[in-house]
Design an enzyme around this catalytic site. Structure first.
Site, PDB file in Angstrom:
ATOM      1  N   GLU A 611      18.082 -53.063  34.925  1.00  0.00           N
ATOM      2  CA  GLU A 611      19.316 -52.316  35.422  1.00  0.00           C
ATOM      3  C   GLU A 611      19.381 -50.992  34.870  1.00  0.00           C
ATOM      4  OE1 GLU A 611      19.271 -55.983  37.359  1.00  0.00           O
ATOM      5  OE2 GLU A 611      18.791 -55.659  35.484  1.00  0.00           O
ATOM      6  N   HIS A 678      26.273 -63.625  39.086  1.00  0.00           N
ATOM      7  CA  HIS A 678      26.062 -63.012  40.184  1.00  0.00           C
ATOM      8  C   HIS A 678      27.496 -62.572  40.677  1.00  0.00           C
ATOM      9  CE1 HIS A 678      22.334 -65.132  39.591  1.00  0.00           C
ATOM     10  NE2 HIS A 678      21.877 -64.644  40.717  1.00  0.00           N
TER      11      HIS A 678
END
Length: 891
Positions: A611, A678
């Site tokens: 990321e 998540h």
């Protein structure tokens, strides 16, 4: 070893069957892409164009000696083979540029043939057929190893050529630049010690970083296309550097002035760090000037090199012939984000050269505590990047290495890594000198090993290079004139800086984003004193403004986002790239399938699973001329991108006025049964540090509109999209209802064309007179359901959908609360630390005297997001819970 007749006959048979094809020719015919292919060896595409001009002929023994030195450093197992092949060609005693180039080509052919034949010798027979690692035979594996060896040898020989192509005039330029750097350093030390008087009568010593003994890096600039040497209209094709924090000499060699360096490190109003607003400088201490293609460094050290990787990505995708140089220190090379940047560059063959300068000590950490690699060049090898080591006291080695790295990059040969052995002859920063070197008083005594200091002191590039110039025909008088000119010029620059005003306090808030400036202290007081008239609601009590449809042409929430992405692709063409994990097959939740169906496959870019580099490189791509749309697959994963988002993308405009047209899509939220990591609701993570625009739509129309608007602004935008609203369960949300809408695609086009965007504008989606609920995202639908329940009890609730939470439309909220006299802020995030409390506080400040009961913030339980359906449903706010709060507040 004694061979029998059968072995000899077998060798003859194999040699006859080889068809004179070298092992490299066999390897190059293999597939290097697709699922089963091998990673391309990008640098194998590069071959020197021709011979260079040598001012004087060079001895072939010197070339042989340098080649064997390099082989000892990088490929010691081939020492004997290299020596045999070199000597077999009977090199002349002296080379000129052309004869040297021709000899290098012959040497390379000889090496390839020699190594290919070596594999056919009896004691190695059969190794080409052995599976060395799964799915890779010996012929392929060894062939690729030999290709990498030949790339290394080619680079070494070409560096030698560039080294001996240097003219006396180039060296005089380097001496001037190094002298300038040293003089600026001396002035900085004086400023850092004595300081300058500030308006309040105090003294400010500034802060910065000096580069004693490391001035040789200035020669890199001579190998590059500098922005200051070409028309301003062509600046986008100029080469880019991302200097480390102490590379003031390199920054000045690329065109920055001593005045710029002084102004930055003393925090003056005319420094480059002005947010793009002249006279508003002093916001950051770092050097840099993007107009001169010197990317300002940052304190989290890997940020600049990782961002430059994205700038290089933009050059590659836009077809720009642009080279990028990213020096870091050995301490930075321990950072994961630096490794992630090199990994991306090695994977994609980007036109960038990394440079690890081993300062021997990073702050106060010795090399022994920093890296277990034999050399820092080994770090590039791990990423498939050609790497080599140079002596940082020799400017000509910087020039030669940068010249070769640039040739490789611009030929499509990908990335390289230069490891520089050097030493910092001063403390990490000015206040660190006494601890590092020792004070005059002897306390502290200094901890640096004196033998180490003595070694590098003897290699000080300024006096040594000066001596070299005199030995090679430069007069003492000419060098003294250079030194006098530089002293006078630097003094004038210092005086110019000292004559600059200190920045006005109020200037600091300008240009946080292109949408807003920071609210000042005075503005807050003014807002508190403002007695605004009560306004009418745009909706009657009980009237709703969101309409849903089951028509065949209605869109789900996810379809709206998909169609907006297609529209973005068609508006911006090759300037846009959709980058993230798993992008090229379908994307998370299949979100990229419409892009592929509409012919935009080439705009999808699979990124390594990181990321941080997704966001760093997207930020760099935005600076490099693109309009990237990045994706972080789930909310919790955004934690891995905090540094690139908060310390980089969010601050670039405020620091130096950069446009960063970047949209980051982040799916998140409950009712997906995805559990921790998540479904995290992350909006509060990113609102404390200004500089990001944050959109959080609740319905298909807003999802379409806000994504297109987000991509039209020159700011980094977080586009938070609730997975529970996607409509993945047969068009139904995670709550079981349908929010499909017939989306009007013309509205947003008109707004973008007129510049009258809806970013920062909340919307009243239900009229009411008894209480106001302020919310965003999926909670809008929970609030609406609870309001309908309360209506049956005679209470009409006004619901405000914020749509964007940064900037936040306080006026719409305050006006509503003044009308209803009661307020609930509803968030899906955990109660403690949630954004709802900030929103509530902001509204209370200006509506306190209108309130009839205590305001309430409703949020999820203070636990991580659970996985099991019963646990998740219990954790997050429900319509029944909100209904109970409404009744309590209104009763």
């Amino acid at each position: 070893m004694k061979l029998d007749e059968a072995a000899i006959l077998n060798e003859v048979k194999i040699r006859d069957a080889s068809n004179s094809e070298t092992i490299i020719e066999k390897t190059q015919s293999e597939e290097t892409d697709g699922q089963t292919g091998l990673v391309p060896i990008f640098a194998s595409k590069w071959k020197p164009d021709g011979g260079l001009v040598f001012p004087r002929k060079i001895p072939s023994k010197a070339a042989r000696s340098e080649l064997l030195r390099f082989v000892s450093e990088r490929n010691e197992g081939y020492l004997d083979s290299v020596a045999i092949c070199w000597d077999s060609l009977n090199p002349p005693e002296l080379f000129n540029g052309d004869s040297y180039h021709d000899f290098c080509l012959r040497f390379e052919d000889e090496m390839i043939e020699f190594l290919s034949q070596k594999l056919l010798e009896p004691h190695l027979l059969g190794i080409e057929e052995v599976e060395i690692i799964p799915r890779r035979r010996g012929s392929s594996h060894l062939g690729r190893r030999i290709i990498r060896l030949m790339v290394d040898l080619r680079i070494c020989l070409r560096r030698f050529a560039f080294y001996h192509s240097v003219t006396l005039e180039q060296r005089k330029t380097w001496q001037r630049w190094m002298t300038r750097t040293r003089i600026v350093d001396e002035h900085l030390k004086e400023l850092f010690t004595d300081g300058l008087e500030t308006p309040d009568g105090g003294r400010f010593t500034g802060k910065g970083f000096r580069s004693t003994w490391q001035e040789g890096v200035v020669a890199c600039a001579s190998a590059m296309t500098r922005a200051v040497d070409i028309p301003e209209s062509e600046a986008d094709s100029a080469d880019v550097i991302a200097p480390m924090i102490r590379d003031t000499g390199l920054a000045m060699a690329m065109g920055q002035t001593p005045t710029e360096v002084f102004a930055a490190q003393m925090g003056k109003s005319e420094s480059y760090m002005d947010g793009g607003n002249p006279g508003s400088g002093g916001r950051d201490l770092h050097i840099g000037n993007w107009e001169k293609r010197v990317l300002p460094p940052t304190a989290p050290l890997p940020t600049a090199s990782a961002t430059t990787t994205g700038i290089a990505l933009a050059a590659q995708r836009l077809g720009k012939s642009r080279f990028h140089l990213a020096p870091v220190g050995e301490g930075c090379s321990s950072s994961g984000e630096f490794w992630e940047a090199m990994n991306l560059a090695g994977t994609r063959g980007l036109p960038i050269c990394y440079m690890i300068q081993n300062n021997q000590i990073a702050l106060d950490t010795f090399v022994l505590g920093q890296s277990g690699a034999e050399t820092f060049g080994d770090k590039g090898i791990a990423m498939g990047i050609p790497s080599w080591t140079i002596d940082g006291s020799d400017p000509a080695q910087f020039y030669a290495s940068t010249s070769v790295a640039r040739e490789i990059a611009l030929s499509g040969g990908g990335s390289t890594l230069i490891h520089v052995e050097t030493m910092r002859g001063c403390g990490h920063a000015h206040h660190h000198d006494d601890l590092y070197l020792g004070s005059v008083s002897g306390n502290p005594p200094g901890y640096v090993d004196r033998e180490l200091l003595g070694y590098w002191s003897d290699k000080d590039p300024l006096p040594n290079h000066r001596e070299f110039l005199i030995r090679n025909g430069c007069s003492e008088r000419a060098l003294s004139l250079i030194e006098d000119e530089e002293r006078e010029m630097v003094m004038l620059c210092r005086e110019e800086m000292e004559g600059m005003a200190w920045p006005e306090g109020h200037s600091v808030g300008k240009g946080v984003t292109s949408q807003i400036d920071a609210r000042s202290h005075s503005q807050q007081i003014s807002d508190l004193n403002m007695d605004s008239e009560q306004t009418e609601s745009p909706l009657s009590p009980g009237e709703e403004a969101l309409f849903f449809s089951d028509a065949p042409n209605s869109w789900t929430f996810s379809r709206s986002i998909q169609n907006a992405m297609v529209e973005v692709a068609e508006i911006y063409g090759d300037e846009v790239v959709f980058m993230g994990e798993d992008m090229e097959v379908a994307g998370a939740f299949g979100m990229n399938l419409p892009l592929k169906a509409r012919g935009h496959q080439s705009k999808l870019l699979d990124m390594p699973l990181s990321e941080a580099i997704i966001i760093h490189s997207a930020t760099g791509a935005a600076l490099g001329g693109m309009k990237p749309m990045a994706e972080i697959q789930f909310g919790g994963f955004a934690a891995l991108a905090m540094n690139p988002l908060i310390n980089n993308a969010a601050q670039l405009r405020w620091r130096w006025g950069a446009d960063v047209p970047l949209t980051v899509r982040i799916p998140l939220g409950a009712k997906t049964r995805s559990g921790p990591f998540h479904a995290n609701m992350i909006e509060s993570w990113f609102t404390n540090d200004p500089g990001l625009v944050i959109a959080f739509p609740s319905n298909p129309q807003d999802a379409y509109d806000l994504l297109i608007e987000s991509h039209s602004v020159p700011d980094p935008v977080l586009f938070l999209e609730h997975i529970g609203l996607y409509g993945l369960r047969g068009g139904k949300t995670g709550w079981g209802g349908s929010i499909n809408q017939i989306v009007d695609t013309s509205l947003v086009k008109d707004r973008v064309a007129s510049g009258k965007l809806s970013i920062g504008k909340a919307r009243v989606v239900r009229g009411g007179s008894d209480l106001t609920i302020i919310t965003w995202g999926a909670m809008v639908h929970v609030a609406l359901e609870a309001s309908r329940m309360a209506s049956d009890d005679g209470f009409e609730v006004e619901v405000i959908d914020l749509r964007t939470i940064q900037p936040f439309d306080e006026r719409t909220c305050i006006d509503s609360v003044k009308r209803t006299g009661r307020m609930i802020v509803l968030q899906e995030a955990q109660w403690t630390g949630g954004l709802g409390h900030t929103i509530s506080s902001r509204i209370i400040e200006q509506s306190f005297w209108s309130l009839e009961c205590a305001p309430v913030v409703i949020g999820a339980l203070d636990t991580p997001v659970p996985f099991s359906p019963t646990l998740e449903d219990h954790t997050i706010p429900t319509a029944n819970l909100v209904y109970r709060h409404i009744i309590r507040s209104c009763s």
